[in-house]
Design a protein around this motif. Structure first.
Motif, PDB file in Angstrom:
ATOM      1  N   VAL A   9       0.879  -1.052  -0.085  1.00  0.00           N
ATOM      2  CA  VAL A   9      -0.003   0.063  -0.034  1.00  0.00           C
ATOM      3  C   VAL A   9       0.953   1.202  -0.067  1.00  0.00           C
ATOM      4  CG1 VAL A   9      -1.952  -1.083   1.334  1.00  0.00           C
ATOM      5  CG2 VAL A   9      -0.227   0.115   2.436  1.00  0.00           C
ATOM      6  N   HIS A  10       0.244   2.354  -0.679  1.00  0.00           N
ATOM      7  CA  HIS A  10       1.000   3.492  -0.754  1.00  0.00           C
ATOM      8  C   HIS A  10       0.315   4.506   0.555  1.00  0.00           C
ATOM      9  CE1 HIS A  10       2.431   7.336  -2.024  1.00  0.00           C
ATOM     10  NE2 HIS A  10       3.194   6.709  -2.954  1.00  0.00           N
ATOM     11  N   GLY A  11       1.031   4.776   1.677  1.00  0.00           N
ATOM     12  CA  GLY A  11       0.484   5.218   2.751  1.00  0.00           C
ATOM     13  C   GLY A  11       1.427   5.797   3.796  1.00  0.00           C
ATOM     14  N   ASP A  12       1.159   5.838   4.892  1.00  0.00           N
ATOM     15  CA  ASP A  12       1.418   6.375   6.437  1.00  0.00           C
ATOM     16  C   ASP A  12       1.435   5.136   7.347  1.00  0.00           C
ATOM     17  OD1 ASP A  12       2.257   7.096   8.814  1.00  0.00           O
ATOM     18  OD2 ASP A  12       1.157   8.901   8.637  1.00  0.00           O
ATOM     19  N   ILE A  13       2.535   4.436   7.491  1.00  0.00           N
ATOM     20  CA  ILE A  13       2.524   3.369   8.487  1.00  0.00           C
ATOM     21  C   ILE A  13       1.891   3.418   9.716  1.00  0.00           C
ATOM     22  CG2 ILE A  13       4.976   3.448   9.454  1.00  0.00           C
ATOM     23  CD1 ILE A  13       5.148   0.258   8.625  1.00  0.00           C
ATOM     24  N   THR A  14       2.178   4.827  10.240  1.00  0.00           N
ATOM     25  CA  THR A  14       1.538   5.276  11.551  1.00  0.00           C
ATOM     26  C   THR A  14       0.073   5.038  11.524  1.00  0.00           C
ATOM     27  OG1 THR A  14       1.356   7.520  11.387  1.00  0.00           O
ATOM     28  CG2 THR A  14       3.519   6.467  12.184  1.00  0.00           C
ATOM     29  N   ARG A  15      -0.641   4.901  10.530  1.00  0.00           N
ATOM     30  CA  ARG A  15      -2.210   4.763  10.351  1.00  0.00           C
ATOM     31  C   ARG A  15      -2.575   3.509  10.226  1.00  0.00           C
ATOM     32  NH1 ARG A  15      -4.323  10.165   9.493  1.00  0.00           N
ATOM     33  NH2 ARG A  15      -2.608  11.678   9.382  1.00  0.00           N
ATOM     34  N   GLU A  17      -4.104  -0.299  10.448  1.00  0.00           N
ATOM     35  CA  GLU A  17      -4.785  -0.901  11.754  1.00  0.00           C
ATOM     36  C   GLU A  17      -4.365  -2.434  11.320  1.00  0.00           C
ATOM     37  OE1 GLU A  17      -8.992  -0.001  11.523  1.00  0.00           O
ATOM     38  OE2 GLU A  17      -8.393   2.146  11.664  1.00  0.00           O
ATOM     39  N   VAL A  18      -3.198  -2.718  12.099  1.00  0.00           N
ATOM     40  CA  VAL A  18      -2.928  -4.230  12.083  1.00  0.00           C
ATOM     41  C   VAL A  18      -2.354  -4.597  13.614  1.00  0.00           C
ATOM     42  CG1 VAL A  18      -1.884  -4.080   9.714  1.00  0.00           C
ATOM     43  CG2 VAL A  18      -0.527  -3.283  11.469  1.00  0.00           C
ATOM     44  N   ASP A  19      -1.954  -5.731  13.522  1.00  0.00           N
ATOM     45  CA  ASP A  19      -1.730  -6.057  14.771  1.00  0.00           C
ATOM     46  C   ASP A  19      -0.211  -5.704  15.475  1.00  0.00           C
ATOM     47  OD1 ASP A  19      -3.749  -7.754  14.993  1.00  0.00           O
ATOM     48  OD2 ASP A  19      -2.767  -9.679  14.522  1.00  0.00           O
ATOM     49  N   ALA A  20       0.810  -5.454  14.348  1.00  0.00           N
ATOM     50  CA  ALA A  20       2.132  -4.877  14.685  1.00  0.00           C
ATOM     51  C   ALA A  20       2.454  -3.983  13.460  1.00  0.00           C
ATOM     52  CB  ALA A  20       2.812  -5.817  15.006  1.00  0.00           C
ATOM     53  N   ILE A  21       3.070  -2.829  13.773  1.00  0.00           N
ATOM     54  CA  ILE A  21       3.832  -2.211  12.639  1.00  0.00           C
ATOM     55  C   ILE A  21       5.244  -2.403  12.970  1.00  0.00           C
ATOM     56  CG2 ILE A  21       1.879  -0.754  12.118  1.00  0.00           C
ATOM     57  CD1 ILE A  21       3.534   1.471  13.306  1.00  0.00           C
ATOM     58  N   VAL A  22       6.172  -2.588  12.059  1.00  0.00           N
ATOM     59  CA  VAL A  22       7.463  -2.577  12.223  1.00  0.00           C
ATOM     60  C   VAL A  22       8.169  -1.297  11.957  1.00  0.00           C
ATOM     61  CG1 VAL A  22       9.498  -3.681  11.288  1.00  0.00           C
ATOM     62  CG2 VAL A  22       7.500  -5.060  11.431  1.00  0.00           C
ATOM     63  N   GLY A  43       3.107   7.507  18.194  1.00  0.00           N
ATOM     64  CA  GLY A  43       2.717   6.645  19.413  1.00  0.00           C
ATOM     65  C   GLY A  43       2.692   6.986  20.735  1.00  0.00           C
ATOM     66  N   GLY A  44       3.385   8.003  20.882  1.00  0.00           N
ATOM     67  CA  GLY A  44       3.267   8.888  22.265  1.00  0.00           C
ATOM     68  C   GLY A  44       4.614   8.227  23.117  1.00  0.00           C
ATOM     69  N   PRO A  45       4.700   8.787  24.349  1.00  0.00           N
ATOM     70  CA  PRO A  45       5.728   8.225  25.369  1.00  0.00           C
ATOM     71  C   PRO A  45       5.916   7.018  25.633  1.00  0.00           C
ATOM     72  CG  PRO A  45       4.093   9.587  26.273  1.00  0.00           C
ATOM     73  CD  PRO A  45       3.716   9.780  25.064  1.00  0.00           C
ATOM     74  N   ALA A  46       4.752   6.184  25.540  1.00  0.00           N
ATOM     75  CA  ALA A  46       4.839   4.797  25.985  1.00  0.00           C
ATOM     76  C   ALA A  46       5.816   3.997  25.111  1.00  0.00           C
ATOM     77  CB  ALA A  46       3.567   4.150  25.952  1.00  0.00           C
ATOM     78  N   ILE A  47       5.861   4.277  23.760  1.00  0.00           N
ATOM     79  CA  ILE A  47       6.920   3.616  22.957  1.00  0.00           C
ATOM     80  C   ILE A  47       8.202   4.078  23.334  1.00  0.00           C
ATOM     81  CG2 ILE A  47       7.705   3.246  20.831  1.00  0.00           C
ATOM     82  CD1 ILE A  47       4.886   3.914  19.534  1.00  0.00           C
ATOM     83  N   LEU A  73      -0.185   4.902  21.252  1.00  0.00           N
ATOM     84  CA  LEU A  73      -1.372   5.698  20.901  1.00  0.00           C
ATOM     85  C   LEU A  73      -1.680   5.126  19.469  1.00  0.00           C
ATOM     86  CD1 LEU A  73      -0.843   9.255  22.301  1.00  0.00           C
ATOM     87  CD2 LEU A  73      -2.078   7.463  23.339  1.00  0.00           C
ATOM     88  N   LEU A  74      -0.584   4.285  18.916  1.00  0.00           N
ATOM     89  CA  LEU A  74      -1.075   3.772  17.618  1.00  0.00           C
ATOM     90  C   LEU A  74      -2.128   3.052  17.404  1.00  0.00           C
ATOM     91  CD1 LEU A  74       2.700   3.159  16.684  1.00  0.00           C
ATOM     92  CD2 LEU A  74       1.353   5.011  15.536  1.00  0.00           C
ATOM     93  N   PRO A  75      -2.823   2.800  16.100  1.00  0.00           N
ATOM     94  CA  PRO A  75      -3.878   1.826  15.898  1.00  0.00           C
ATOM     95  C   PRO A  75      -3.494   0.404  15.951  1.00  0.00           C
ATOM     96  CG  PRO A  75      -3.913   3.452  13.863  1.00  0.00           C
ATOM     97  CD  PRO A  75      -2.704   3.977  15.050  1.00  0.00           C
ATOM     98  N   ALA A  76      -2.195   0.214  15.815  1.00  0.00           N
ATOM     99  CA  ALA A  76      -1.475  -1.029  15.949  1.00  0.00           C
ATOM    100  C   ALA A  76      -1.190  -1.134  17.423  1.00  0.00           C
ATOM    101  CB  ALA A  76      -0.287  -1.243  15.209  1.00  0.00           C
ATOM    102  N   PRO A  77      -1.438  -2.239  18.254  1.00  0.00           N
ATOM    103  CA  PRO A  77      -1.325  -2.359  19.374  1.00  0.00           C
ATOM    104  C   PRO A  77       0.125  -2.820  19.638  1.00  0.00           C
ATOM    105  CG  PRO A  77      -2.418  -4.483  18.784  1.00  0.00           C
ATOM    106  CD  PRO A  77      -2.426  -3.328  17.414  1.00  0.00           C
ATOM    107  N   TYR A  78       0.881  -3.302  18.745  1.00  0.00           N
ATOM    108  CA  TYR A  78       2.246  -3.304  19.083  1.00  0.00           C
ATOM    109  C   TYR A  78       3.260  -2.868  17.945  1.00  0.00           C
ATOM    110  CZ  TYR A  78       0.904  -7.306  21.924  1.00  0.00           C
ATOM    111  OH  TYR A  78       0.178  -7.958  23.212  1.00  0.00           O
ATOM    112  N   VAL A  79       4.736  -2.495  18.387  1.00  0.00           N
ATOM    113  CA  VAL A  79       5.422  -2.180  17.400  1.00  0.00           C
ATOM    114  C   VAL A  79       6.663  -3.195  17.501  1.00  0.00           C
ATOM    115  CG1 VAL A  79       7.223  -0.158  16.603  1.00  0.00           C
ATOM    116  CG2 VAL A  79       4.741   0.226  17.523  1.00  0.00           C
TER     117      VAL A  79
END
Length: 173
Positions: A9-15, A17-22, A43-47, A73-79
């Motif tokens: 896909v052509h886009g922004d990985i931070t958006r 909606e998957v289980d994990a982004i790399v 993703g905010g300070p938690a990452i 804060l990302l849509p993906a629960p894991y990085v």
């Protein structure tokens, strides 16, 4: 564009909606420029806090390796933070290290029973890895790793720029 369980896909990985982004991380896991900075920012300070904890206990993450944190804060629960190599003209085993970054990311996702994973174009930005070569390595390494990761149902290559999108689209069509 799809091929087996692979799509682009052509886009922004931070958006995504998957289980994990790399994340194309650096060895210090501190956030940086490019996709790394974008993921830490969105993703905010938690990452960052999770990365600091890993760095404090394990000293960071070696090139070709990967670690997993919350998605904050990302849509993906894991990085999954994968460290790709800096390009040195191909004389420092960069191909193997790049393939390992993808393989280890898939392995970590499978170990955490994740089903969907999205990858950026690791090492092709500031690290200078040739894009065509990186695309071929990424696709081959992911296909190889998926053979040992039956829980993963979909891998998406997320391309921020037109050139990488075309490279992946052509290879996966």
């Amino acid at each position: 564009m799809t091929g087996e369980h692979l799509q682009v896909v052509h886009g922004d990985i931070t958006r995504m909606e998957v289980d994990a982004i790399v994340n194309a991380a650096n060895a210090g896991l501190l956030g940086g420029g490019g996709v790394d900075g974008a993921i830490h920012g969105a993703g905010g300070p938690a990452i960052g806090n999770a990365c600091r904890a890993i760095r404090d206990t394990h000293g960071g993450c070696k090139t070709g390796e990967a670690v997993i944190t919350t998605g904050g804060l990302l849509p993906a629960p894991y990085v999954i933070h994968a460290v790709g190599p800096v390009w040195h003209g191909g004389v420092k085993d960069e191909d193997t290290m790049l393939a390992n970054a993808y393989r280890n990311s898939i392995r970590l996702a499978a170990e955490h029973d994740l089903r969907t994973v999205a990858f950026p174009n690791i090492s092709t930005g500031i690290y200078g890895f040739p894009r065509e070569r990186a695309a071929d390595i990424a696709i081959a390494a992911v296909r190889d790793a998926l053979a040992r990761a039956p829980t993963i149902s979909q891998v998406t290559f997320v391309c921020f720029d037109d050139e990488n999108y075309r490279l992946y689209r052509d290879r996966l069509s």
